[in-house]
Design a protein around this motif. Structure first.
Motif, PDB file in Angstrom:
ATOM      1  N   GLY A 178       0.845  -1.188   0.000  1.00 60.75           N
ATOM      2  CA  GLY A 178       0.000   0.000   0.000  1.00 60.75           C
ATOM      3  C   GLY A 178       0.874   1.230   0.000  1.00 60.75           C
ATOM      4  O   GLY A 178       1.400   1.618   1.038  1.00 60.75           O
ATOM      5  N   ALA A 179       1.091   1.821  -1.180  1.00 59.89           N
ATOM      6  CA  ALA A 179       1.938   3.007  -1.265  1.00 59.89           C
ATOM      7  C   ALA A 179       1.440   4.073  -0.300  1.00 59.89           C
ATOM      8  O   ALA A 179       0.239   4.205  -0.062  1.00 59.89           O
ATOM      9  CB  ALA A 179       1.943   3.543  -2.698  1.00 59.89           C
ATOM     10  N   ASN A 180       2.365   4.828   0.268  1.00 63.21           N
ATOM     11  CA  ASN A 180       1.987   5.763   1.329  1.00 63.21           C
ATOM     12  C   ASN A 180       0.985   6.825   0.890  1.00 63.21           C
ATOM     13  O   ASN A 180       0.150   7.265   1.692  1.00 63.21           O
ATOM     14  CB  ASN A 180       3.240   6.427   1.909  1.00 63.21           C
ATOM     15  CG  ASN A 180       3.891   5.562   2.966  1.00 63.21           C
ATOM     16  OD1 ASN A 180       3.512   4.405   3.154  1.00 63.21           O
ATOM     17  ND2 ASN A 180       4.863   6.098   3.667  1.00 63.21           N
ATOM     18  N   ILE A 181       1.061   7.249  -0.357  1.00 63.87           N
ATOM     19  CA  ILE A 181       0.073   8.222  -0.841  1.00 63.87           C
ATOM     20  C   ILE A 181      -1.321   7.620  -0.781  1.00 63.87           C
ATOM     21  O   ILE A 181      -2.276   8.245  -0.311  1.00 63.87           O
ATOM     22  CB  ILE A 181       0.421   8.676  -2.272  1.00 63.87           C
ATOM     23  CG1 ILE A 181       1.668   9.569  -2.258  1.00 63.87           C
ATOM     24  CG2 ILE A 181      -0.757   9.410  -2.914  1.00 63.87           C
ATOM     25  CD1 ILE A 181       2.118  10.024  -3.627  1.00 63.87           C
ATOM     26  N   LEU A 182      -1.443   6.375  -1.227  1.00 60.27           N
ATOM     27  CA  LEU A 182      -2.726   5.687  -1.154  1.00 60.27           C
ATOM     28  C   LEU A 182      -3.167   5.515   0.295  1.00 60.27           C
ATOM     29  O   LEU A 182      -4.321   5.789   0.649  1.00 60.27           O
ATOM     30  CB  LEU A 182      -2.604   4.317  -1.824  1.00 60.27           C
ATOM     31  CG  LEU A 182      -3.693   3.294  -1.491  1.00 60.27           C
ATOM     32  CD1 LEU A 182      -4.942   3.581  -2.302  1.00 60.27           C
ATOM     33  CD2 LEU A 182      -3.222   1.876  -1.729  1.00 60.27           C
ATOM     34  N   THR A 183      -2.252   5.066   1.141  1.00 59.07           N
ATOM     35  CA  THR A 183      -2.604   4.763   2.526  1.00 59.07           C
ATOM     36  C   THR A 183      -3.118   5.999   3.248  1.00 59.07           C
ATOM     37  O   THR A 183      -4.130   5.950   3.948  1.00 59.07           O
ATOM     38  CB  THR A 183      -1.384   4.184   3.265  1.00 59.07           C
ATOM     39  OG1 THR A 183      -0.897   3.051   2.544  1.00 59.07           O
ATOM     40  CG2 THR A 183      -1.753   3.749   4.664  1.00 59.07           C
ATOM     41  N   ARG A 184      -2.423   7.120   3.081  1.00 60.64           N
ATOM     42  CA  ARG A 184      -2.833   8.333   3.790  1.00 60.64           C
ATOM     43  C   ARG A 184      -4.104   8.928   3.219  1.00 60.64           C
ATOM     44  O   ARG A 184      -5.004   9.346   3.967  1.00 60.64           O
ATOM     45  CB  ARG A 184      -1.720   9.380   3.731  1.00 60.64           C
ATOM     46  CG  ARG A 184      -2.117  10.716   4.372  1.00 60.64           C
ATOM     47  CD  ARG A 184      -0.988  11.718   4.403  1.00 60.64           C
ATOM     48  NE  ARG A 184      -1.432  12.968   5.006  1.00 60.64           N
ATOM     49  CZ  ARG A 184      -1.786  14.048   4.314  1.00 60.64           C
ATOM     50  NH1 ARG A 184      -1.753  14.047   2.986  1.00 60.64           N
ATOM     51  NH2 ARG A 184      -2.177  15.146   4.936  1.00 60.64           N
ATOM     52  N   ASN A 185      -4.213   8.977   1.895  1.00 60.95           N
ATOM     53  CA  ASN A 185      -5.307   9.714   1.283  1.00 60.95           C
ATOM     54  C   ASN A 185      -6.603   8.929   1.143  1.00 60.95           C
ATOM     55  O   ASN A 185      -7.677   9.530   1.049  1.00 60.95           O
ATOM     56  CB  ASN A 185      -4.876  10.223  -0.103  1.00 60.95           C
ATOM     57  CG  ASN A 185      -3.854  11.332  -0.015  1.00 60.95           C
ATOM     58  OD1 ASN A 185      -4.197  12.484   0.167  1.00 60.95           O
ATOM     59  ND2 ASN A 185      -2.579  10.987  -0.128  1.00 60.95           N
ATOM     60  N   LEU A 186      -6.512   7.617   1.141  1.00 62.15           N
ATOM     61  CA  LEU A 186      -7.722   6.833   0.933  1.00 62.15           C
ATOM     62  C   LEU A 186      -8.059   5.876   2.069  1.00 62.15           C
ATOM     63  O   LEU A 186      -9.228   5.647   2.375  1.00 62.15           O
ATOM     64  CB  LEU A 186      -7.595   6.017  -0.370  1.00 62.15           C
ATOM     65  CG  LEU A 186      -7.635   6.806  -1.675  1.00 62.15           C
ATOM     66  CD1 LEU A 186      -7.411   5.869  -2.857  1.00 62.15           C
ATOM     67  CD2 LEU A 186      -8.951   7.542  -1.828  1.00 62.15           C
TER      68      LEU A 186
END
Length: 778
Positions: free
Chosen positions: A455-463
């Motif tokens: 889970g790439a961090n951009i995905l994890t934080r934003n979604l």
């Protein structure tokens, strides 16, 4: 007075009389809720429903039970696990030479691979009934962290079989026959597993994998059987180049109805020996100069029997739920372990280096610019270790909290990146010259790997964090969504009516508490402890209430658009995350006996978390499209203004001084950092130089004063410094010998590697004629 009384009566009747309430309030709200309800795919619902809620739900509710929280027993290693740590793990750490692994062999030595198999490092999560170690999450985390402090490549090689993959999936879902065959082989190291999910067209959107299997008839072991014809192309698969058994995720179809009426069965997981006909594997990626095995796997028209589906035919199409249910535990252990190891290494080594390295006659750690970075390292590392322990506590309780592990993965890998950046700033040239003396370089290059995987961090934080947290952790929203989606409208309306009444009371309570705490500076919030940390509990309770209230307003005003307003939802996710991190720090402080020496670290961490919470709220209010609602929210949460500031400079200075002081506190904060008692080991040499210089601290102060007064030259060091000090009668002969030894340690510690002409040019990884790229049909 009569009008006011009449209004009260009308409100009571409106809400107390069921039929009136349902027709005038519930039914319109129910219709509105169905309209604004965010669309949810089957894979999203499965991900939403997977795992548990835990302390995150308490924080999201606005009513965290601090007494219950502090009463939770922290995880401990049992005797069998401790014996393994003291013996097998200690021997492995002694075997690892990371420079040779990464820069010369680009692989673990055969002796290490053999030892990992023999001592069952790949079987920490496999039951003892099948020959595994059956270690707790606490032991798993500790072991991976210690290995990572020595070699990221070795740590990744160990952590992957003990995370999401064949071992875990078989343990949870495998048939008796699958478990009896595969688990003993995995435990003994006869087979090395990998799991293939990610492909060229499916990264963060794992549900979009194009790899497919068609149920058909084919030949297996000389017989015609019903099986699956597979085609796949995967990349970024750790251990794929050396794996003997492949866990594969693909979409399963049954166009001829051989299994029933359903044509598209969904994502399915199967276990395939890599020597099976048609399986292609072996090509390696080169992930940022790391030596762990990572590569591609593909297959074209590969036929397998149905029995190779993990869990058997009953689990055809259930692969996505299997994956998301198992992902939480691995995401809460593996990558956080790497990040925590980074924190421990950077704190211990940067503290030592900042004292050993001198400029202008002083250790560089005495300069405020360096202390600013050191304070960040120490403060962030205290949070890293606190967060690791708290998340492991949940896993040791048998919980699998999906939102907590998402927060843990994102924020710990980001903090790992920050502490490494600060350590590189302090080490400067020492950190960028690769060689046997460099203990930071490979960790620095490995940092983005943790940022991008599971889970790439951009995905994890934003979604994920707020996207899941708002629904899973909220006491009513998920139930209301179920009621709204009920095919029986009358039954759904009745369910919704009861939930709505409770939800309205919940929202009004949080609104009142939010304003009350804000106006009184949280003074009337719960005080579960006394002393210097009591105000932090109160402020966290205040912001817990504010989050519950703000989330309700956000979901009401934005509805389904909140899912697409990723920047907004990410800020509310940040609030929840920093509430979790702040509580983790407070629990660690209590669990360790309220150590006075830790107070600077605790104050730094909590002030940072409260500041980040306030900043996230402010950013949310600044960007909320409904400006009237944004103003009302801001006035509720910050009626007297935002008064939460970043940690003060004096805390960073106190932390930096602590980092340069050998003793119990330094050892407690950096116990995961392995250093070898060997002058040829880079961490061991730095440690010895640091301790030697601290032992001669009064001597060095005397010499610095003499140099300043002109009694001895200011630009000398080593044997020349010892000789000049002895001649000036500043030290005696015995001390002069000690000073010579210490200076040799010091100069060796700040030295960097250099290579003779032609040496580096001979270390070619591959020839240009054999370069490949990972793409479809590569």
């Amino acid at each position: 007075m009569e009008i006011l009384l009449l209004l009260v009566v009308l409100v009571v009747v409106l809400f107390a009389v069921k039929d009136i309430r349902r027709n005038l309030i519930t039914r319109p709200v129910f219709g509105f809720f169905k309209r604004v309800l965010p669309p949810m795919s089957a894979t999203e619902r499965e991900a939403m429903e997977a795992g548990d809620v835990w302390w995150d739900a308490e924080l999201f509710s606005g009513r965290p039970d601090w007494q219950k929280f502090l009463a939770m027993t922290p995880p401990q290693l049992n005797q069998r696990e401790q014996d393994f740590v003291d013996n097998q793990l200690a021997k492995l750490l002694d075997m690892l030479d990371d420079f040779r692994i990464v820069q010369q062999d680009r692989d673990l030595p055969k002796a290490v691979w053999d030892y990992l198999r023999k001592e069952r490092f790949f079987a920490m999560i496999i039951s003892r009934d099948y020959g595994g170690l059956d270690f707790s999450p606490a032991a798993n985390s500790y072991i991976v962290s210690r290995i990572a402090s020595r070699s990221i490549s070795a740590a990744v090689s160990v952590m992957v079989p003990n995370s999401l993959g064949p071992g875990e999936l078989l343990s949870h879902y495998g048939t008796s026959e699958q478990k009896d065959y595969w688990l003993p082989r995995l435990a003994e190291g006869k087979d090395i597993p990998c799991f293939a999910l990610t492909g060229p067209e499916a990264g963060s959107d794992a549900g979009a994998i194009p790899d497919e299997g068609i149920i058909c008839k084919g030949e297996h072991d000389g017989k015609e059987v019903v099986g699956i014809r597979l085609n796949w192309d995967k990349r970024y698969i750790t251990l794929a180049p050396v794996a003997t058994v492949l866990g594969l995720a693909f979409k399963l179809y049954d166009p001829d109805g051989l299994l029933g009426d359903k044509k598209a069965l969904g994502i399915t997981c199967a276990l395939i020996p890599t020597d099976h006909s048609g399986v292609k594997h072996g090509d390696r990626h080169f992930p940022l100069n790391q030596a762990f095995m990572n590569g591609t796997t593909s297959g074209e028209d590969v036929f397998i029997p149905l029995e190779w589906i993990i869990g058997g035919i009953d689990y055809a199409g259930k692969g996505w739920r299997m994956l998301v249910e198992c992902l939480s535990a691995g995401r809460g252990i593996s990558l956080p372990a790497l990040a925590t190891a980074t924190g421990h290494v950077t704190q211990r080594m940067t503290g030592a280096y900042s004292y050993v390295r001198q400029q202008f006659g002083l250790p560089i750690g005495k300069f405020e610019g360096v202390q600013a970075s050191m304070g960040q390292i120490g403060g962030l590392n205290y949070t890293l270790e606190s967060m690791r322990r708290l998340t492991i506590t949940a896993l040791c309780q048998g919980k699998s909290p999906s939102v907590v592990t998402a927060m843990t993965k994102y924020h710990m890998t980001e903090m790992g990146r920050q502490v490494m950046d600060h350590a590189m700033d302090v080490h400067a040239g020492k950190g960028i010259q690769l060689g046997p003396k460099n203990y930071l370089g490979h960790g620095y290059m490995a940092t983005p790997v943790s940022i991008t995987v599971e889970g790439a961090n951009i995905l994890t934080r934003n979604l994920m964090i707020f996207g899941q947290g708002a629904t899973r952790c909220h006491p009513y929203v998920l139930k209301e969504m179920d009621a709204a989606s009920n095919s029986n409208v009358d039954e759904g309306l009745a369910q919704f009516d009861q939930l709505l009444l409770k939800h309205m009371g919940f929202a009004l309570s949080n609104w009142g508490a939010t304003i009350g705490h804000a106006l009184t500076s949280s003074c009337f919030a719960e005080k579960p402890v006394s002393g210097e940390t009591v105000r932090y509990y109160q402020h966290l309770t205040r912001f817990s209430r504010a989050l519950a209230y703000t989330a309700d307003v956000a979901m009401l005003t934005l509805g389904g658009d909140l899912k697409r307003k990723e920047m907004l939802s990410a800020r509310l996710g940040d609030v929840l995350s920093h509430l979790y991190m702040g509580s983790a720090v407070l629990k660690r402080f209590e669990d360790e006996g309220r150590q006075a020496a830790d107070l600077a670290f605790v104050h730094f961490a909590l002030q940072r978390h409260l500041h980040e919470i306030a900043k996230a709220f402010s950013g949310f209010f600044d960007n909320l499209p409904n400006r009237v609602m944004a103003t009302l929210l801001r006035l509720s949460v910050f009626p007297l203004g935002n008064r939460f500031k970043a940690p003060a400079d004096d805390l960073a200075q106190q932390i930096s001084e602590s980092m340069m002081e050998p003793g119990v506190t330094r050892d407690r904060h950096t116990f995961l950092c392995f250093w070898k008692d060997d002058e040829n080991d880079p961490t061991g040499h730095m440690e010895k130089a640091f301790l030697a210089m601290k032992a001669l601290e009064p001597v060095y102060k005397r010499l610095q004063k003499a140099q300043k007064n002109g009694d001895i030259a200011a630009d000398i060091y080593g044997d020349e410094l010892a000789a000049a000090a002895l001649e000036a009668e500043l030290i005696d002969a015995d001390t002069a010998e000690q000073l010579k030894d210490c200076e040799r340690w010091r100069m060796g510690a700040i030295a960097v590697d250099s290579f003779a002409p032609g040496t580096l040019e001979k270390q070619k990884f591959y020839s240009t004629s054999k370069r490949k790229t990972s793409s479809a049909k590569s």
